[in-house]
Design an enzyme around this catalytic site. Structure first.
Site, PDB file in Angstrom:
ATOM      1  N   ASP A  81       0.692  -1.301  -0.034  1.00 48.93           N
ATOM      2  CA  ASP A  81       0.059  -0.005  -0.021  1.00 48.93           C
ATOM      3  C   ASP A  81       0.905   1.325   0.106  1.00 48.93           C
ATOM      4  OD1 ASP A  81       0.808  -0.894   2.646  1.00 48.93           O
ATOM      5  OD2 ASP A  81      -0.293   0.979   3.541  1.00 48.93           O
ATOM      6  N   GLU A 174       0.153  -1.161   5.475  1.00 49.77           N
ATOM      7  CA  GLU A 174       1.115  -0.387   6.409  1.00 49.77           C
ATOM      8  C   GLU A 174       0.913   0.900   6.961  1.00 49.77           C
ATOM      9  OE1 GLU A 174       5.004   1.307   8.064  1.00 49.77           O
ATOM     10  OE2 GLU A 174       3.697   1.865   6.160  1.00 49.77           O
TER      11      GLU A 174
HETATM   12 ZN   LIG Z   1       6.518   2.723   3.954  1.00 50.42          ZN
END
Ligand SMILES: [Zn+2]
Length: 412
Positions: A81, A174
């Site tokens: 992501d 994340e």
């Molecule tokens: Zn990162």
């Protein structure tokens, strides 16, 4: 394929997570678009035990070369992501060959990448520079990390570089901090790992903040101001009093390096009721506790002053802890990464993280996991950039790291 060519391929696939309120993992289906492509590439590179889970975690392994089975299992992790900012337009990376180290216009956006803002740009003179067109992020955070890991795999496979057991994983969400909790440490099967998610090439990070949130819930007494003498307790004024009791210069704006802070995220209120929400950060465990105690003391003091318990309620929630406490027992992870940097012609630079990483959570779950810089700069905005040569160096560095560990025997 060069690492930067992979980055160009991955960057155009948009993978923003959805906002933090989403409680499913992955928070957005688009993260599967990249994970599926990576799965295919891993199949082509004959990675074994490939698994793409329903939560969008992609795992794979390179079994040890014959004769190297006793080497420790080493893992590499990057996240699929990106941030969700600057994602409205199509992402169009721009390649500037033989960059002159000077001001560079970012497409027709009106933005300029300037050595005045990014001092290191002059050192990238002569490099192949990859930037955005000024309208979006590049997504080098963390697609540069993915590209470097995939290029490592390609080198190991095609050049038959001997190695111990290698595990790789690409993870979702994340950036919103919810991904790592679904990471399957056992399935991953490494003795320890590195995230490739830092910035400068040569950067090694294993110290992050200890972190908690602290919420004050303040109950005032609201009466008509004309007859409020010795009766009214204005919750907003109490909120201001609380903040005034904190050290004035211990804020994010005033601190750097190992200096901790109290950060007022938001405040809300009227005469009858007010809230203050802080996050508290400190690398040092004792100082972190001191900061929490300080907040508790303030709440107690104000309760005494303003009418007993219940006027000021304080709720402190621990968020994450400094992985240094774990990594210190495995300092070979840092020593060998430094050595690998030197072998690859990079200057190792150990610096504290002023935040947390997925690796910090994984370290506390039994997978010691410091972070290696990918070579990208200007994260989370349209100035994000990276050079092809820096990425090559990082690939060289992680190949050296694999070589170093191939000569080790498992920790007993
Ligand atoms: Zn990162």
């Amino acid at each position: 394929m060069k690492a930067y060519e992979r980055l160009l391929k991955y960057a155009v696939i948009k993978t923003p997570p959805s906002d933090e309120s989403s409680d499913s993992t992955p928070s957005s289906a688009c993260q599967f678009d990249l994970a599926n492509l990576l799965k295919k590439e891993m199949e082509e590179l004959e990675v074994s035990d490939i698994q793409l889970t329903d939560n969008c975690f992609l795992y794979g392994k390179l079994p040890a070369t014959k004769g190297y089975e006793n080497a420790p299992g080493i893992g590499f992790i990057a996240h699929v992501d990106t941030v969700s900012d600057y994602c409205e337009h199509e992402i169009q990376p721009i390649i500037t060959e033989n960059y002159n180290g000077k001001e560079l216009a970012l497409g027709n956006s009106g933005l300029t990448l300037s050595p005045k803002m990014f001092l290191h740009l002059e050192s990238l003179k002569g490099h192949t520079l990859i930037t955005t067109d000024g309208n979006t992020i590049l997504g080098a955070d963390d697609k540069a990390g993915i590209a470097e890991i995939m290029t490592l795999v390609e080198h190991l496979q095609k050049e038959s570089i001997p190695h111990g057991p290698i595990s790789i994983a690409f993870t979702p969400d994340e950036e919103i901090g919810t991904g790592a909790s679904h990471f399957d440490v056992e399935l991953f099967g490494a003795d320890f790992a590195y995230t490739l998610d830092g910035s400068t090439e040569g950067e090694l990070e294993y110290e992050n903040f200890n972190a908690c949130s602290a919420s004050f819930d303040i109950h005032g007494v609201s009466v008509h101001p004309g007859s409020a003498k010795d009766t009214m307790i204005n919750a907003c004024l109490l909120a201001m009093e609380i903040n005034s009791l904190l050290p004035l210069h211990e804020t994010p704006r005033d601190t750097e390096g190992y200096e901790g802070f109290y950060h007022l995220i938001n405040m809300n209120g009227d005469c009858g009721h007010a809230t203050l929400n802080y996050i508290v950060r400190d690398h040092d465990t004792e100082k972190f506790q001191y900061r929490k105690d300080k907040l508790i003391d303030i709440a107690n003091e104000l309760n005494q002053k303003w009418g007993g318990d219940g006027t000021v309620d304080l709720c402190i929630k621990d968020q994450y802890f400094n992985m240094k406490n774990i990594i210190e027992e495995h300092m070979h992870l840092i020593d060998n990464a430094k050595l690998a940097c030197e072998k690859a012609g990079l200057i190792p630079n150990v610096s504290p993280i002023r935040g947390g990483t997925d690796g910090c959570q994984l370290s506390f779950r039994g997978l010691p996991c410091p972070d290696i810089g990918t070579g990208a700069y200007g994260y989370h905005g349209p100035y994000e950039h990276i050079s092809a040569q820096s990425m090559d160096k990082v690939v060289d560095m992680i190949i050296e790291l694999v070589r170093i560990y191939s000569t080790f025997s498992k920790e007993k």
